[in-house]
Scaffold this motif. Structure first.
Motif, PDB file in Angstrom:
ATOM      1  N   ARG A  48       0.852  -1.180   0.000  1.00  0.00           N
ATOM      2  CA  ARG A  48       0.000   0.000   0.000  1.00  0.00           C
ATOM      3  C   ARG A  48       0.888   1.229   0.000  1.00  0.00           C
ATOM      4  O   ARG A  48       1.889   1.296   0.730  1.00  0.00           O
ATOM      5  N   PHE A  49       0.540   2.153  -0.829  1.00  0.00           N
ATOM      6  CA  PHE A  49       1.353   3.356  -0.965  1.00  0.00           C
ATOM      7  C   PHE A  49       0.410   4.553  -0.878  1.00  0.00           C
ATOM      8  O   PHE A  49      -0.501   4.703  -1.695  1.00  0.00           O
ATOM      9  N   GLU A  50       0.595   5.338   0.139  1.00  0.00           N
ATOM     10  CA  GLU A  50      -0.312   6.480   0.348  1.00  0.00           C
ATOM     11  C   GLU A  50       0.456   7.784   0.179  1.00  0.00           C
ATOM     12  O   GLU A  50       1.556   7.925   0.725  1.00  0.00           O
ATOM     13  N   ILE A  51      -0.126   8.671  -0.524  1.00  0.00           N
ATOM     14  CA  ILE A  51       0.462  10.010  -0.615  1.00  0.00           C
ATOM     15  C   ILE A  51      -0.607  11.034  -0.270  1.00  0.00           C
ATOM     16  O   ILE A  51      -1.731  10.967  -0.783  1.00  0.00           O
ATOM     17  N   THR A  52      -0.250  11.938   0.581  1.00  0.00           N
ATOM     18  CA  THR A  52      -1.168  13.025   0.904  1.00  0.00           C
ATOM     19  C   THR A  52      -0.543  14.332   0.426  1.00  0.00           C
ATOM     20  O   THR A  52       0.615  14.612   0.733  1.00  0.00           O
ATOM     21  N   VAL A  53      -1.308  15.049  -0.348  1.00  0.00           N
ATOM     22  CA  VAL A  53      -0.832  16.339  -0.810  1.00  0.00           C
ATOM     23  C   VAL A  53      -1.841  17.398  -0.403  1.00  0.00           C
ATOM     24  O   VAL A  53      -3.043  17.204  -0.549  1.00  0.00           O
ATOM     25  N   GLY A  54      -1.353  18.468   0.134  1.00  0.00           N
ATOM     26  CA  GLY A  54      -2.270  19.537   0.517  1.00  0.00           C
ATOM     27  C   GLY A  54      -1.599  20.883   0.395  1.00  0.00           C
ATOM     28  O   GLY A  54      -0.364  20.963   0.312  1.00  0.00           O
ATOM     29  N   PRO A  55      -2.375  21.963   0.323  1.00  0.00           N
ATOM     30  CA  PRO A  55      -1.767  23.291   0.175  1.00  0.00           C
ATOM     31  C   PRO A  55      -1.164  23.785   1.483  1.00  0.00           C
ATOM     32  O   PRO A  55      -1.654  23.488   2.563  1.00  0.00           O
ATOM     33  N   LYS A  56      -0.081  24.516   1.330  1.00  0.00           N
ATOM     34  CA  LYS A  56       0.478  25.202   2.482  1.00  0.00           C
ATOM     35  C   LYS A  56      -0.022  26.634   2.434  1.00  0.00           C
ATOM     36  O   LYS A  56      -0.691  27.042   1.481  1.00  0.00           O
ATOM     37  N   GLN A  57       0.368  27.423   3.442  1.00  0.00           N
ATOM     38  CA  GLN A  57      -0.025  28.826   3.370  1.00  0.00           C
ATOM     39  C   GLN A  57       0.692  29.446   2.183  1.00  0.00           C
ATOM     40  O   GLN A  57       1.907  29.293   2.036  1.00  0.00           O
ATOM     41  N   THR A  58      -0.046  30.085   1.319  1.00  0.00           N
ATOM     42  CA  THR A  58       0.591  30.632   0.129  1.00  0.00           C
ATOM     43  C   THR A  58       0.280  32.105  -0.040  1.00  0.00           C
ATOM     44  O   THR A  58       0.217  32.604  -1.152  1.00  0.00           O
ATOM     45  N   MET A  59       0.113  32.794   1.033  1.00  0.00           N
ATOM     46  CA  MET A  59      -0.143  34.226   0.993  1.00  0.00           C
ATOM     47  C   MET A  59      -1.326  34.551   0.084  1.00  0.00           C
ATOM     48  O   MET A  59      -1.261  35.412  -0.786  1.00  0.00           O
ATOM     49  N   GLY A  60      -2.363  33.780   0.243  1.00  0.00           N
ATOM     50  CA  GLY A  60      -3.596  34.114  -0.437  1.00  0.00           C
ATOM     51  C   GLY A  60      -3.716  33.620  -1.858  1.00  0.00           C
ATOM     52  O   GLY A  60      -4.756  33.718  -2.487  1.00  0.00           O
ATOM     53  N   LYS A  61      -2.642  33.050  -2.417  1.00  0.00           N
ATOM     54  CA  LYS A  61      -2.763  32.552  -3.789  1.00  0.00           C
ATOM     55  C   LYS A  61      -3.340  31.146  -3.768  1.00  0.00           C
ATOM     56  O   LYS A  61      -3.059  30.360  -2.863  1.00  0.00           O
ATOM     57  N   THR A  62      -4.122  30.863  -4.747  1.00  0.00           N
ATOM     58  CA  THR A  62      -4.703  29.515  -4.790  1.00  0.00           C
ATOM     59  C   THR A  62      -3.785  28.602  -5.612  1.00  0.00           C
ATOM     60  O   THR A  62      -3.033  29.053  -6.471  1.00  0.00           O
ATOM     61  N   ILE A  63      -3.911  27.337  -5.303  1.00  0.00           N
ATOM     62  CA  ILE A  63      -3.131  26.349  -6.049  1.00  0.00           C
ATOM     63  C   ILE A  63      -4.068  25.601  -6.978  1.00  0.00           C
ATOM     64  O   ILE A  63      -5.102  25.102  -6.565  1.00  0.00           O
ATOM     65  N   GLU A  64      -3.698  25.552  -8.242  1.00  0.00           N
ATOM     66  CA  GLU A  64      -4.582  24.929  -9.228  1.00  0.00           C
ATOM     67  C   GLU A  64      -3.833  23.842  -9.977  1.00  0.00           C
ATOM     68  O   GLU A  64      -2.609  23.848 -10.070  1.00  0.00           O
ATOM     69  N   GLY A  65      -4.612  22.965 -10.532  1.00  0.00           N
ATOM     70  CA  GLY A  65      -4.073  21.963 -11.460  1.00  0.00           C
ATOM     71  C   GLY A  65      -2.980  21.108 -10.862  1.00  0.00           C
ATOM     72  O   GLY A  65      -1.911  20.969 -11.446  1.00  0.00           O
ATOM     73  N   VAL A  66      -3.225  20.548  -9.702  1.00  0.00           N
ATOM     74  CA  VAL A  66      -2.215  19.693  -9.083  1.00  0.00           C
ATOM     75  C   VAL A  66      -2.265  18.326  -9.750  1.00  0.00           C
ATOM     76  O   VAL A  66      -3.314  17.699  -9.818  1.00  0.00           O
ATOM     77  N   THR A  67      -1.147  17.913 -10.294  1.00  0.00           N
ATOM     78  CA  THR A  67      -1.052  16.551 -10.829  1.00  0.00           C
ATOM     79  C   THR A  67       0.019  15.829 -10.030  1.00  0.00           C
ATOM     80  O   THR A  67       1.039  16.403  -9.700  1.00  0.00           O
ATOM     81  N   LEU A  68      -0.255  14.579  -9.784  1.00  0.00           N
ATOM     82  CA  LEU A  68       0.705  13.788  -9.031  1.00  0.00           C
ATOM     83  C   LEU A  68       1.047  12.594  -9.905  1.00  0.00           C
ATOM     84  O   LEU A  68       0.166  11.834 -10.300  1.00  0.00           O
ATOM     85  N   SER A  69       2.283  12.471 -10.251  1.00  0.00           N
ATOM     86  CA  SER A  69       2.627  11.277 -11.021  1.00  0.00           C
ATOM     87  C   SER A  69       3.766  10.562 -10.320  1.00  0.00           C
ATOM     88  O   SER A  69       4.664  11.187  -9.778  1.00  0.00           O
TER      89      SER A  69
END
Lengths: 959, 340
Positions: B290-311
């Motif tokens: 089993r391989f688990e990856i958790t990805v989440g946003p950090k504080q980015t001074m109000g900018k949003t994070i878009e289009g996250v791809t995980l390969s």
């Protein structure tokens, strides 16, 4: 509508159809047809048949059509030279066209048509274009000179185009300058002797000015050209460096690398005390790092160059270790290069990081990469002493993975670690031994055997381990065989009691059953050493070995300096000087780094550094596979030398010299001192020398005598055949008396007593001079050594072979018979010298029938005896022994000697040092049944004779 | 210099050849094919191959090998860089660079190659200049050409060719003057199991699309130029000014170009906009894990994070995987072993 339609015509008569279209009146149709032709050309179809029709389309105002026709011409003019002439007129006309684009196009295309007849017509237009008012035309024309030179160099020189080209270096337009430089460089490359790019400070200045303004490609040419210049002092070097430095920020990696080359070269001239020097070093690092974020192909070339730079100036990148960490998606060629650089950069400061990385790499999937990673761990251990312990434990972890190739690689590198830190990590041997069975690669096996041999005293079952390897001795590779031989000898010297059988076995395997001369020779050397003087053998074989040095596979400094001058070129990718691989015919000028001018730096400059370096430095590098053999030989022989230190070369030559000096001692002339004789280890003295001399003879399986030399004991009577009594022995001659050294071993369960011995009649009347005396009863598993004195007064019977001796031994159990061959040399007297007159008189006494005369051909005299000036045929007269010439085995102490050939030549002759004539004499017992009984003269006339021996006369003449 | 160029597709067919000097037989490519066979994957074909008489330098892009043949000592970087430039030019001309597109436009390709290199010397590699010499094929132009009989080969000497600003042509006119700058950063980071960053460095580029009339002279200044560790500029940037004032001053080329690329090394604390945590567990006595990856946003001074791809590149031993994302879509390619 796309161009793919041009490919689709697959009907029969395609060429014919195209022909019709090409000759059509409609411009559009013509153009389409030419396009079709071009399309066929691009995929390698032969459309040369259309040549005249296409050329007809050349006369047109349509630029595109013109270009297409030109494209066609360039491809096919060579195959239709006569037709190509048709095009010349158009070219000449186009060169006068008001549009510079067409002028340039014409001159460009003409240069590409590689037809001699056309080139003649090209000269005039080219001359005009070189002086054209439009720089675009000029720069095209500059390249055209290079093209023309390639086709007809003589023509270019005669027409004076080279001078015009040189003038263009001072052109006002930077692009023209760049192209002129590029053209000149290319011409200079094919004619290294011509002094085309004669750079002086003025022209350098012009180049530097043009450098800032021309295109990126032009910058590359100019930078490469600058790198060939040698500034006259450090100030000039610095000013050039200052003007080149901005190029490091160029987006084109080729420009960056060319700039790095110039800087690396000119830095050589700068004093290290200068602030500027430090600044420059700092400026070099970031661009190199940036190169590594480019496409993989660029990375590869960059890494190959960085490898050189790191070796030359490690300080530049010493803090940038992390950028060389391998990424999971790097192509394999990039990974391997990065690994190499990581090891070069490894130091105490970053070793922890590097090791952690390497350990990760060792668990990757790619086998080559994993192997290299494991090897890298070993190299780290050797390079950074503080890390050795960690490296070893990492390697042990990896061995635990039981992945076959990982284990094997690990064992190979652990061997090197042992050689660097002897007696430090022996605790791991147990782990290594566990994996013995999984080793299937020769290198790993050899390494493991070496470890077992080296630490035999600490491995309880070392003999068993080695014995297990011995079983398949003949199937092993030479590398393993050699190691096994050495290891068993080491083991024997450490535990002589238990391993005698083993060592005998391996020695006989190596000397008798092997076809490999190296193996055989090494076997003989050990054999002789062991039998002559076990103490000396111990000193030789178990000598302290020199530690291997930390820096491995470094490029040799002079080559490195040369390669630094070739940064960014193919030479730097292959790490070879261009002369090593550039197509023959074109000479290559060797480049060298400029000497540092500041005198205070002299001690640090690479030119002077080697003088202070210890001469042995290069010897200590870990040997490559090929060197292993020679290296081991040297390691074992070199160290015990006392007295004057050996020159490196004589150690390297060890084997050869030893043989040479052995021969010298064999010749035994007191006034002859051969220079290579110094290579004989002093404390081994004569026995060693003569022991080696016997190497020649041993090939026949029987040893000869020289003073105290004794052949190793051979088993004469195996225990199986004699109800538990094992007899081994040898014959010796010491100070005029012959004796038989016997070793009796009781391998039965009962006590043995009442020993007696008797000889059958034999050729030379050998008989025991005293009864066999075994004082105490021989209890089970006991061994006694007896020396039985012999004389030659027994009854004589000719045996076949001549030196056969049949022996009967009796004890309380039974009587056992065996036969053995005794070496003839035990019969020879030490002083065989004869007065000349007496010799001749004796000679005459022998009837002519007893004289055998034969020619010795092809004997390599000059190698063995340097004093004999010519290698002619050597007739030897051997009276009395006509039937047994091959039995001749004179005492080495009496001047000339015959030898059984080692290989190849039928005879080897060692002649006396004075050229011309020499003689040898053999002494044989009375009553020797020669081919003719009359030929057995009595002992009447030779005072040197011992007992009733008869003289055997040898006469040599050397032409 | 560069003798010849061969274009080879992934199945090993030479579909285009171009010679700038004498013709080199295409049999020279056999050496390349040999190396290609030895390398298990196309990416692993060594870029420099030596043959008895030639050297083959190759780049692999868009599933096409661009193999250059050279005969003399030429800086390999120069050749490789040029090959990449060729690919870029094709892409610029035709939108994509692929075998069918190149075959469709073979005449234009041939003309372009002829303009780019003369006798192995680069002649015009600037996209702007090339486009003046040979106009890129557009549907409109093809139509116009068929009607009027004009050509797509420029008959005027490109004006930029010899000026001090070779990258820009004169007389550019736009009704809407606009300039766009894209900052593209690639962060190379190693993140340990607990989610903290071990090392991180940024490889960044600024791509620009400038459509301005005339000869505009632009300056661009940064908030904190010291961050940029190593920069490499488009030739249009005035290096002196950057050295002294850390200001980018330049006359831009017309259209798309890469203004600069830079490097922010690990010494500067690189803030990563996301956090990543992973966990791998293998079940004993079975081939499953089993391989688990958790990805989440950090504080980015109000900018949003878009289009996250995980390969994630899986080892070759992995046969298949069943993916259960908490958000978004997922794929797994069993050939390349990349899960996305």
């Amino acid at each position: 509508m796309t161009d793919s339609k041009y490919f689709t015509t697959t009907k029969k008569g395609e060429i014919f159809e195209l022909k019709a279209e090409l000759n059509s009146d409609k411009k559009e149709k013509k153009k389409e047809a030419v396009k079709k032709v071009i399309a066929s050309m691009t995929v390698g179809k032969d459309v040369s048949a259309l040549f005249p029709d296409v050329v007809n389309c050349m006369q047109t105002d349509n630029l595109e059509l013109k270009k297409l026709v030109y494209l066609y011409l360039m491809n096919y003019a060579k195959s239709q030279p006569d037709m190509a002439i048709m095009a010349v007129n158009t070219f000449v006309k186009d060169c006068e066209d008001p549009n510079p684009l067409i002028r340039a196009l014409a001159v460009r295309t003409m240069g590409c048509i590689r037809v001699d007849k056309i080139t003649e017509y090209l000269c005039e237009p080219l001359r005009k274009c070189l002086k054209d008012e439009d720089p675009y035309v000029r720069k095209t024309a500059a390249v055209c000179v290079a093209k023309l030179h390639d086709i007809n160099a003589q023509l270019v020189e005669d027409q004076g185009f080279l001078d015009t080209l040189k003038d263009l270096i001072s052109d006002s337009n930077p692009m023209v300058v760049a192209n002129a430089v590029a053209a000149l460089s290319e011409i200079a490359e094919s004619h290294p002797s011509s002094n085309l790019l004669d750079l002086n400070p003025q022209s350098i200045n012009k180049l530097l000015t043009a450098l800032n303004e021309c295109t990126e490609w032009g910058q590359i040419f100019i930078l490469d050209c600058l790198a060939n210049y040698t500034p006259k002092d450090d100030r000039e070097a610095q000013s050039i460096c200052e003007r080149v430095t901005p190029r490091l920020s160029h987006a084109n990696s080729a420009v960056v690398l060319s700039a790095v080359k110039v800087l690396m070269k000119f830095m050589e001239m700068l004093s290290k005390d200068l602030d500027y020097y430090g600044t420059l070093l700092k400026k070099l690092a970031p661009p190199l790092v940036t190169l590594l974020s480019a496409e993989p192909e660029l990375q590869y070339v960059a890494l190959r160059n960085i490898n050189l730079i790191v070796q030359k100036r490690p300080e530049i990148l010493k803090h940038e270790m992390k950028v060389f960490f391998v990424k999971y998606n790097d192509p394999i060629y990039v990974k391997l290069e990065k690994l190499d650089i990581m090891i070069r950069l490894a130091s105490q400061a970053n070793i922890a990081q590097v090791l952690a990385e390497l350990k990760e790499y060792a668990t990757e999937v790619d086998v080559d990469f994993v192997r290299k990673a494991v090897r890298a761990i070993g190299r780290c251990a050797i390079k950074v002493e503080q890390s050795a312990e960690r490296c070893v434990s990492t390697l042990l972890d990896l061995i635990q993975t039981k992945v076959n190739y990982v284990v094997q690689e690990a064992i190979v590198v652990i061997k090197d670690i042992f050689r660097k830190y002897p007696n430090k990590y022996e605790s791991v041997i147990a782990t290594l031994c566990e994996n013995l069975d999984s080793l299937d690669e020769p290198e790993a096996r050899a390494a493991m055997i070496w470890i077992v041999g080296e630490y035999a005293e600490r491995i309880d079952n070392a003999d068993e381990l080695l014995e297990s390897f011995l079983e398949g001795f003949h199937d092993e590779s030479t590398q393993v065989q050699l190691q096994l031989l050495t290891a068993i000898v080491k083991l024997f010297l450490k535990k002589p009691t238990e391993t005698q059988e083993l060592v005998q076995q391996v020695l006989s395997l190596a000397t008798q059953d092997s076809d490999n001369p190296d193996l055989r020779d090494r076997g003989y050397i050990y054999w002789r050493l062991l039998s002559t003087d076990p103490v000396a053998a111990k000193e030789v074989v178990l000598a302290e070995k020199p530690l291997i040095s930390e820096e491995t596979d470094l490029i040799e400094p002079t080559l490195l300096d040369e390669l630094i001058c070739y940064i960014g070129t193919l030479a730097s990718v292959y790490h070879k000087p261009p002369s090593a691989f550039v197509e023959g015919g074109r000479g290559v000028v060797h480049k060298s780094l400029p000497p540092r001018t500041a005198s205070s730096e002299s001690t640090e400059s690479p030119e002077t550094a080697p003088a202070g370096a210890p001469p042995g430095e290069q010897l200590d590098v870990i040997p490559t596979q090929g060197d292993l053999l020679g290296d081991l030989l040297n390691l074992d022989l070199g160290p015990p030398v006392s007295g004057p230190p050996l020159a490196t070369s004589s150690v390297q030559m060890g084997a050869v010299d030893l043989l040479g000096s052995g021969l010298d001692s064999l010749i035994g002339t007191p006034n002859f001192v051969s220079p290579p004789a110094t290579a004989v280890p002093a404390n081994l003295g004569a026995p060693m020398g003569s022991g080696l001399s016997d190497l020649f003879d041993l090939a026949s399986g029987v040893g000869t005598l020289s003073g105290s030399y004794v052949a190793p004991k051979a088993v004469w009577l195996p225990a199986m055949k004699a109800k538990g009594l094992e007899i081994s022995g040898t014959f010796t001659r010491q100070v005029g008396s012959i004796s038989m050294d016997l070793q009796l071993t009781n391998k039965a369960l009962q006590v043995m007593t009442d020993f007696a011995i008797q000889f059958n009649r034999n050729s030379f009347g050998l008989a025991p001079a005293a009864p066999l005396q075994v004082h105490a009863p021989l209890s089970p598993n006991q061994t006694v050594e007896i020396s039985l004195p012999l004389n030659t007064v027994g009854s004589v019977m000719k045996m076949e072979p001549l030196n056969n001796l049949q022996v009967a031994v009796k004890n309380n159990i039974d009587v056992f018979y065996f036969s053995t061959l005794y070496p003839l040399h035990i019969l020879f007297v030490e002083d065989g010298k004869m007065d000349r007159q007496m010799f001749l008189a004796t000679w005459k006494d022998i009837p002519n029938e007893n004289e055998a005369q034969f020619q010795i051909r092809d004997c390599p005299l000059n190698a063995a005896v340097p004093e004999v000036p010519s290698t002619g045929g050597v007739p030897a007269r051997v009276p009395g022994l006509r039937d047994h010439p091959q039995e001749l085995r004179p005492h080495p102490a009496s001047a000339p000697a015959f030898h059984q050939p080692r290989r190849g030549a039928p005879w080897e002759v060692a002649a006396p040092p004075s050229p011309g004539r020499g003689r040898a004499r053999l002494l044989a017992p009375t009553g020797f049944p020669g081919p003719d009984s009359r030929a057995c003269p009595g002992p009447r006339d030779t005072p040197v004779l011992e007992n009733p021996l008869f003289p055997l006369l040898l006469m040599f003449s050397v032409r | 210099m560069i003798h010849s160029l061969f274009l080879i597709n992934s199945s090993g067919d030479i579909f285009l050849e171009k010679h700038w000097k004498s013709v080199v037989s295409r049999s020279v490519c056999d050496y390349f094919f040999e190396a290609q066979e030895r390398a298990t994957e196309a990416e692993n074909v060594p870029p420099v191959i030596s043959t008895p008489h030639h050297y083959l330098l190759s780049v692999y892009r868009h599933k096409i090998f661009f193999v250059a043949v050279i005969q003399t000592e030429v800086p390999p970087l120069f050749v490789i860089e040029f090959l990449h430039r060729v690919v870029d030019t094709f892409q610029d001309y035709f939108g994509v660079c692929s075998e069918p597109v190149i075959k469709d436009n073979v005449v234009v390709v041939y003309e372009v190659l002829e303009e780019m290199l003369d006798n192995g010397f680069p002649l015009a590699t600037e996209s702007n200049i090339l486009k003046e010499l040979i106009k890129p094929p557009t549907i409109l132009r093809t139509v116009v050409n068929t009607i009027t009989g004009s050509t797509n080969v420029g008959d005027q000497l490109p004006t930029g060719q010899l000026s001090v600003v070779p990258w820009r042509r004169t007389g550019v006119k736009y009704t809407n003057n606009e300039a766009y700058f894209d900052v593209i950063e690639e962060i190379d980071a190693i993140i340990d199991k607990s989610g903290s960053t071990i090392t991180a460095e940024i490889q960044g580029v600024i791509d620009a699309c400038v459509k301005l009339t005339g000869m505009p002279d632009l300056t661009l200044s940064f908030m904190n130029p010291r961050l940029l560790d190593d920069v490499s500029f488009h030739p249009c940037v005035r290096f002196k000014r950057w050295e002294s004032e850390r200001i980018l001053s330049f006359i831009p080329p017309d259209g798309n170009f890469r203004l600069l690329s830079y490097h922010v090394s690990a010494q500067n604390l690189v803030a990563i906009p996301v956090y990543v945590k992973h966990n791998i567990s293998f079940r004993d006595s079975s081939s499953l894990g089993r391989f688990e990856i958790t990805v989440g946003p950090k504080q980015t001074m109000g900018k949003t994070i878009e289009g996250v791809t995980l390969s994630s590149q899986m080892p070759r031993g992995v046969l298949n995987m069943s993916l259960t994302p908490s958000q978004g879509t997922h794929t797994f390619d069993p050939v390349t072993k990349v899960g996305e």
